[in-house]
Design a protein around this motif. Structure first.
Motif, PDB file in Angstrom:
ATOM      1  N   GLY A  46       0.938   3.425  -9.811  1.00 47.06           N
ATOM      2  CA  GLY A  46       0.198   2.726  -8.775  1.00 47.06           C
ATOM      3  C   GLY A  46      -1.110   2.164  -9.311  1.00 47.06           C
ATOM      4  N   ASN A  50      -3.828   3.737  -5.143  1.00 49.03           N
ATOM      5  CA  ASN A  50      -2.684   4.537  -5.593  1.00 49.03           C
ATOM      6  C   ASN A  50      -2.736   4.842  -7.091  1.00 49.03           C
ATOM      7  OD1 ASN A  50      -1.282   4.797  -3.083  1.00 49.03           O
ATOM      8  ND2 ASN A  50      -0.840   2.612  -3.240  1.00 49.03           N
ATOM      9  N   GLU A  55       5.347   5.161  -8.008  1.00 50.49           N
ATOM     10  CA  GLU A  55       6.188   4.605  -6.947  1.00 50.49           C
ATOM     11  C   GLU A  55       7.232   5.635  -6.531  1.00 50.49           C
ATOM     12  OE1 GLU A  55       7.807   0.304  -6.673  1.00 50.49           O
ATOM     13  OE2 GLU A  55       9.404   1.519  -7.587  1.00 50.49           O
ATOM     14  N   ASP A  90       8.806   4.546   1.812  1.00 51.07           N
ATOM     15  CA  ASP A  90       8.327   4.150   0.491  1.00 51.07           C
ATOM     16  C   ASP A  90       6.836   4.407   0.389  1.00 51.07           C
ATOM     17  OD1 ASP A  90      10.792   3.149  -0.512  1.00 51.07           O
ATOM     18  OD2 ASP A  90      10.514   1.310   0.639  1.00 51.07           O
ATOM     19  N   TYR A  92       3.653   6.110  -2.698  1.00 52.24           N
ATOM     20  CA  TYR A  92       3.278   6.564  -4.027  1.00 52.24           C
ATOM     21  C   TYR A  92       3.034   8.065  -3.967  1.00 52.24           C
ATOM     22  CZ  TYR A  92       2.995   1.778  -5.510  1.00 52.24           C
ATOM     23  OH  TYR A  92       3.332   0.487  -5.832  1.00 52.24           O
TER      24      TYR A  92
END
Length: 120
Positions: A46, A50, A55, A90, A92
């Protein structure tokens, strides 16, 4: 789910001989307990807020299969299938150094790379 796709996650897991987590996984299967699964791509780090994370995709599901696939002196390998419910999320995820070292397999292309290329 009308018009929707069902998601199943199949994975192999290595456990040290005598690892208590094997009992926990079996109990989750037998008692229909919800399990959490993170799919983390350590090849994609990230940025910004992040930074230091990777990911990932997060799932909730039920273990539908749990099978011993290999038994060696120091470890056991099991194949698991998780039936996902709800919508995957979805984002991080943060990994410890120990988790990063354990995640020794990073996706690589099918084209052979030299050592210098794989370190870049």
């Amino acid at each position: 789910v009308p018009g929707g796709a069902e998601i199943e996650i199949t994975l192999n897991a290595l456990f040290a001989k005598g690892d208590e987590n094997v009992k926990k996984v079996k109990a989750a299967l037998l008692k229909d307990k919800v399990v959490e699964v993170w799919e983390i791509n350590t090849a994609i780090e990230g940025t910004g807020e992040n930074a230091g994370k990777y990911e990932s995709c997060y799932y909730n599901g039920y273990i539908t299969e749990f099978e011993l696939t290999a038994n060696a002196e120091d470890f056991t390998e099991y194949s698991l299938t998780v039936g996902v419910f709800g919508e995957p999320k979805d984002g991080y995820a943060t990994l410890t150094q120990e988790q990063l070292e354990a995640a020794q397999y990073v996706f690589k292309d099918t084209i052979v790379q030299t050592a210098a290329e794989s370190n870049s």
